[in-house]
Write a protein that holds these residues in place. Structure first.
Motif, PDB file in Angstrom:
ATOM      1  N   SER A 118     -12.191  -9.769  -3.248  1.00 18.06           N
ATOM      2  CA  SER A 118     -13.351 -10.047  -2.401  1.00 18.06           C
ATOM      3  C   SER A 118     -14.439 -10.777  -3.166  1.00 18.06           C
ATOM      4  N   SER A 151      -8.721  -5.012  -4.343  1.00 19.54           N
ATOM      5  CA  SER A 151      -9.383  -5.572  -3.162  1.00 19.54           C
ATOM      6  C   SER A 151     -10.820  -5.956  -3.482  1.00 19.54           C
ATOM      7  N   GLY A 152     -11.491  -5.180  -4.326  1.00 18.97           N
ATOM      8  CA  GLY A 152     -12.846  -5.536  -4.731  1.00 18.97           C
ATOM      9  C   GLY A 152     -12.885  -6.816  -5.537  1.00 18.97           C
ATOM     10  N   ILE A 186       0.836  -1.198   0.000  1.00 20.64           N
ATOM     11  CA  ILE A 186       0.000   0.000   0.000  1.00 20.64           C
ATOM     12  C   ILE A 186       0.871   1.249   0.000  1.00 20.64           C
ATOM     13  N   ARG A 195      -4.156   4.844  -5.613  1.00 22.91           N
ATOM     14  CA  ARG A 195      -5.113   4.309  -4.641  1.00 22.91           C
ATOM     15  C   ARG A 195      -6.251   3.567  -5.319  1.00 22.91           C
ATOM     16  N   TRP A 196      -6.639   4.019  -6.493  1.00 16.09           N
ATOM     17  CA  TRP A 196      -7.742   3.371  -7.202  1.00 16.09           C
ATOM     18  C   TRP A 196      -7.410   1.916  -7.497  1.00 16.09           C
ATOM     19  N   ILE A 249      -5.613  -0.110  -5.623  1.00 10.39           N
ATOM     20  CA  ILE A 249      -5.809  -0.868  -4.389  1.00 10.39           C
ATOM     21  C   ILE A 249      -7.280  -1.204  -4.212  1.00 10.39           C
ATOM     22  N   TYR A 250      -8.152  -0.220  -4.457  1.00  7.49           N
ATOM     23  CA  TYR A 250      -9.586  -0.463  -4.301  1.00  7.49           C
ATOM     24  C   TYR A 250     -10.097  -1.472  -5.317  1.00  7.49           C
ATOM     25  N   VAL A 251      -9.633  -1.372  -6.543  1.00 11.26           N
ATOM     26  CA  VAL A 251     -10.075  -2.307  -7.585  1.00 11.26           C
ATOM     27  C   VAL A 251      -9.585  -3.722  -7.264  1.00 11.26           C
TER      28      VAL A 251
END
Length: 51
Positions: A34, A30-31, A16, A23-24, A26-28
């Motif tokens: 998940s 992790s999504g 991270i 940052r986008w 990381i969000y993509v």
């Protein structure tokens, strides 16, 4: 077991920090992870019920 959790935490934290500008991403990621784990869990749960 706790050692692997600690090492995973260190790895994720360093990743991270390296990706602070993106940052986008990381969000993509992790999504996607998940959703993939959710689907895998649902598939494995259905297979257990069939047997």
């Amino acid at each position: 077991m706790y050692q692997s959790i600690f090492l995973t935490g260190v790895f994720i934290t360093s990743m991270i920090k390296d990706l602070e500008d993106m940052r986008w991403l990381i969000y993509v990621l992790s999504g996607v992870v998940s959703i993939a784990l959710l689907l895998l869990g649902l598939i494995l749960t259905n297979k257990k019920k069939e047997n």
